[in-house]
Motif scaffolding. Sequence first.
Motif, PDB file in Angstrom:
ATOM      1  N   THR A 206       0.559  -0.940   0.294  1.00  0.00           N
ATOM      2  CA  THR A 206      -0.008  -0.145   0.109  1.00  0.00           C
ATOM      3  C   THR A 206       0.616   1.221   0.234  1.00  0.00           C
ATOM      4  O   THR A 206       0.420   2.416  -0.644  1.00  0.00           O
ATOM      5  CB  THR A 206      -1.265  -0.504   1.349  1.00  0.00           C
ATOM      6  OG1 THR A 206      -1.509  -0.899   1.121  1.00  0.00           O
ATOM      7  CG2 THR A 206      -1.897   1.300   1.310  1.00  0.00           C
ATOM      8  N   VAL A 207       1.922   1.569   0.885  1.00  0.00           N
ATOM      9  CA  VAL A 207       3.338   2.285   0.958  1.00  0.00           C
ATOM     10  C   VAL A 207       3.621   2.719  -0.371  1.00  0.00           C
ATOM     11  O   VAL A 207       3.269   3.811  -1.212  1.00  0.00           O
ATOM     12  CB  VAL A 207       3.647   2.327   2.123  1.00  0.00           C
ATOM     13  CG1 VAL A 207       5.121   3.329   2.398  1.00  0.00           C
ATOM     14  CG2 VAL A 207       3.126   2.814   3.489  1.00  0.00           C
ATOM     15  N   ILE A 208       3.924   1.274  -1.609  1.00  0.00           N
ATOM     16  CA  ILE A 208       4.170   1.657  -2.361  1.00  0.00           C
ATOM     17  C   ILE A 208       3.704   2.206  -3.517  1.00  0.00           C
ATOM     18  O   ILE A 208       4.058   2.867  -4.225  1.00  0.00           O
ATOM     19  CB  ILE A 208       5.679   0.350  -3.009  1.00  0.00           C
ATOM     20  CG1 ILE A 208       6.443   0.124  -2.028  1.00  0.00           C
ATOM     21  CG2 ILE A 208       5.493  -0.128  -4.384  1.00  0.00           C
ATOM     22  CD1 ILE A 208       7.183  -1.767  -2.168  1.00  0.00           C
ATOM     23  N   GLY A 209       2.853   1.339  -3.348  1.00  0.00           N
ATOM     24  CA  GLY A 209       1.329   1.968  -4.445  1.00  0.00           C
ATOM     25  C   GLY A 209       1.632   3.235  -4.115  1.00  0.00           C
ATOM     26  O   GLY A 209       0.903   3.949  -5.519  1.00  0.00           O
ATOM     27  N   LEU A 210       0.434   3.964  -3.286  1.00  0.00           N
ATOM     28  CA  LEU A 210       0.060   4.855  -3.057  1.00  0.00           C
ATOM     29  C   LEU A 210       0.982   5.914  -3.049  1.00  0.00           C
ATOM     30  O   LEU A 210       0.938   7.062  -3.999  1.00  0.00           O
ATOM     31  CB  LEU A 210      -0.717   5.534  -1.590  1.00  0.00           C
ATOM     32  CG  LEU A 210      -2.124   4.557  -1.554  1.00  0.00           C
ATOM     33  CD1 LEU A 210      -2.428   4.940   0.058  1.00  0.00           C
ATOM     34  CD2 LEU A 210      -2.724   4.994  -2.517  1.00  0.00           C
ATOM     35  N   THR A 211       2.467   5.716  -2.693  1.00  0.00           N
ATOM     36  CA  THR A 211       3.588   6.678  -2.781  1.00  0.00           C
ATOM     37  C   THR A 211       3.656   7.549  -4.566  1.00  0.00           C
ATOM     38  O   THR A 211       4.100   8.022  -4.728  1.00  0.00           O
ATOM     39  CB  THR A 211       5.146   6.061  -2.022  1.00  0.00           C
ATOM     40  OG1 THR A 211       4.107   6.042  -0.765  1.00  0.00           O
ATOM     41  CG2 THR A 211       6.006   7.253  -2.234  1.00  0.00           C
ATOM     42  N   ALA A 212       3.914   5.977  -5.105  1.00  0.00           N
ATOM     43  CA  ALA A 212       4.937   6.356  -7.001  1.00  0.00           C
ATOM     44  C   ALA A 212       3.210   6.860  -7.188  1.00  0.00           C
ATOM     45  O   ALA A 212       3.674   7.812  -8.216  1.00  0.00           O
ATOM     46  CB  ALA A 212       4.250   4.726  -7.067  1.00  0.00           C
ATOM     47  N   TRP A 213       2.015   6.413  -6.992  1.00  0.00           N
ATOM     48  CA  TRP A 213       1.082   6.821  -8.173  1.00  0.00           C
ATOM     49  C   TRP A 213       1.187   8.996  -7.001  1.00  0.00           C
ATOM     50  O   TRP A 213       0.474   9.499  -8.278  1.00  0.00           O
ATOM     51  CB  TRP A 213      -0.404   6.576  -7.321  1.00  0.00           C
ATOM     52  CG  TRP A 213      -1.707   7.197  -8.209  1.00  0.00           C
ATOM     53  CD1 TRP A 213      -1.844   6.015  -9.343  1.00  0.00           C
ATOM     54  CD2 TRP A 213      -2.850   8.798  -7.816  1.00  0.00           C
ATOM     55  NE1 TRP A 213      -2.557   7.172  -9.694  1.00  0.00           N
ATOM     56  CE2 TRP A 213      -3.519   9.000  -9.023  1.00  0.00           C
ATOM     57  CE3 TRP A 213      -2.658   9.676  -7.180  1.00  0.00           C
ATOM     58  CZ2 TRP A 213      -4.220   9.412  -9.468  1.00  0.00           C
ATOM     59  CZ3 TRP A 213      -2.923  10.711  -7.352  1.00  0.00           C
ATOM     60  CH2 TRP A 213      -4.080  10.685  -8.287  1.00  0.00           C
ATOM     61  N   VAL A 214       0.852   9.195  -5.624  1.00  0.00           N
ATOM     62  CA  VAL A 214       1.327  10.564  -5.547  1.00  0.00           C
ATOM     63  C   VAL A 214       2.439  10.959  -6.026  1.00  0.00           C
ATOM     64  O   VAL A 214       1.785  12.660  -6.608  1.00  0.00           O
ATOM     65  CB  VAL A 214       1.215  10.877  -3.639  1.00  0.00           C
ATOM     66  CG1 VAL A 214       1.568  12.737  -3.724  1.00  0.00           C
ATOM     67  CG2 VAL A 214       0.173   9.938  -3.885  1.00  0.00           C
ATOM     68  N   THR A 215       3.744  10.634  -6.513  1.00  0.00           N
ATOM     69  CA  THR A 215       4.471  11.423  -6.815  1.00  0.00           C
ATOM     70  C   THR A 215       4.000  11.412  -8.695  1.00  0.00           C
ATOM     71  O   THR A 215       4.531  12.750  -8.806  1.00  0.00           O
ATOM     72  CB  THR A 215       6.015  10.221  -6.773  1.00  0.00           C
ATOM     73  OG1 THR A 215       6.083  10.228  -5.491  1.00  0.00           O
ATOM     74  CG2 THR A 215       6.848  10.226  -7.649  1.00  0.00           C
ATOM     75  N   TYR A 216       3.588  10.252  -9.398  1.00  0.00           N
ATOM     76  CA  TYR A 216       3.764  10.243 -10.724  1.00  0.00           C
ATOM     77  C   TYR A 216       2.766  11.443 -10.967  1.00  0.00           C
ATOM     78  O   TYR A 216       2.574  12.683 -11.357  1.00  0.00           O
ATOM     79  CB  TYR A 216       2.965   9.105 -10.953  1.00  0.00           C
ATOM     80  CG  TYR A 216       2.275   9.568 -12.383  1.00  0.00           C
ATOM     81  CD1 TYR A 216       3.535   9.798 -13.863  1.00  0.00           C
ATOM     82  CD2 TYR A 216       1.132   9.922 -13.074  1.00  0.00           C
ATOM     83  CE1 TYR A 216       2.842   9.508 -15.370  1.00  0.00           C
ATOM     84  CE2 TYR A 216       0.432   9.923 -14.491  1.00  0.00           C
ATOM     85  CZ  TYR A 216       1.402   9.963 -15.266  1.00  0.00           C
ATOM     86  OH  TYR A 216       1.114   9.693 -16.238  1.00  0.00           O
ATOM     87  N   ALA A 217       1.491  11.725 -10.124  1.00  0.00           N
ATOM     88  CA  ALA A 217       0.300  12.614 -10.226  1.00  0.00           C
ATOM     89  C   ALA A 217       1.427  14.118  -9.993  1.00  0.00           C
ATOM     90  O   ALA A 217       0.802  15.196 -10.275  1.00  0.00           O
ATOM     91  CB  ALA A 217      -0.946  12.283  -9.475  1.00  0.00           C
ATOM     92  N   THR A 218       1.817  14.465  -8.922  1.00  0.00           N
ATOM     93  CA  THR A 218       2.456  15.478  -8.438  1.00  0.00           C
ATOM     94  C   THR A 218       3.321  16.679  -9.282  1.00  0.00           C
ATOM     95  O   THR A 218       2.973  17.586  -9.125  1.00  0.00           O
ATOM     96  CB  THR A 218       2.809  15.942  -6.902  1.00  0.00           C
ATOM     97  OG1 THR A 218       1.838  14.927  -5.773  1.00  0.00           O
ATOM     98  CG2 THR A 218       3.580  16.415  -6.397  1.00  0.00           C
ATOM     99  N   VAL A 219       3.818  15.370  -9.879  1.00  0.00           N
ATOM    100  CA  VAL A 219       5.169  15.662 -10.808  1.00  0.00           C
ATOM    101  C   VAL A 219       3.678  16.845 -12.571  1.00  0.00           C
ATOM    102  O   VAL A 219       4.224  17.703 -13.321  1.00  0.00           O
ATOM    103  CB  VAL A 219       5.958  14.582 -11.745  1.00  0.00           C
ATOM    104  CG1 VAL A 219       6.286  15.009 -12.784  1.00  0.00           C
ATOM    105  CG2 VAL A 219       6.844  14.187  -9.754  1.00  0.00           C
TER     106      VAL A 219
END
Length: 268
Positions: free
Chosen positions: A34-47
Amino acid sequence: MTTTATRPGGTRPRAAISAKTLRTDRWWLAPLLTVIGLTAWVTYATVRVFMQSDYWVAKYHYLTPFYSPCVSKGCVEEAAEFGRFIPDHPLIPYAALTLPFLLLFRLTCYYYRKAYYRSFWMSPPACAVPDGHKTYSGETRFPLIFQNAHRYAFFAAAIISLINTWDAVVAMHSGDGFGLGLGNLILWINVIMLWAYTLSCHSCRHIAGGRLKHFSKHPVRYRFWTFVSKLNTRHMGLAWITLATLAITDFYVMALSIGWISDLRFVG
């Protein structure tokens, strides 16, 4: 090694276990993923949100959902279906009108609360595993008291889903008239999944059937409540599916805008 402790009243003794948990399975895997998935998505979306480029394909009227509605003065005029009135600034997203409400809706979602409570806050990380915090005040104090705003954020999310639907409709009419391509299918799949996730919300279920004493006197609301209840059982899956469809839709539009790929056209 365990010892025994006598219960109050001299009843049957209970084993005193010094270990924090006796679980030997990989209970930590779900919180980690969950940490990996949400962190990856938030990082991509923010960029992507702050790139302020590669969000619009003029030839087919494709607009990524990360920039919808595009209301910044920096937006391409053709992509600004609802006008341009927000200042153009590197730190202000082009869709600043709606992104805060979408973020609030996701953050306060009942499933996401469970997900990040267990993964990021370790509260608790899994069943039969001790809480990572010594005290617990529930959602009655700052900042978690704002979780109660979820019922209101639902209405904003429903309006934004309507806007995304409009974007999908507009994309069916390019400069040459009606058109249909792979991009259209991706946009529509994303919209359908967003509606499924939004309608499966617990707040929507309460709105549909809450405060009714007799379903028989409200057949329309009862049918809608039944439909929403079925969706509600899949709320967790829809939460992750929509994260995937949003990212895929955005990446596809970006790839077309940059020129990495060409849209596969079926009509027009």
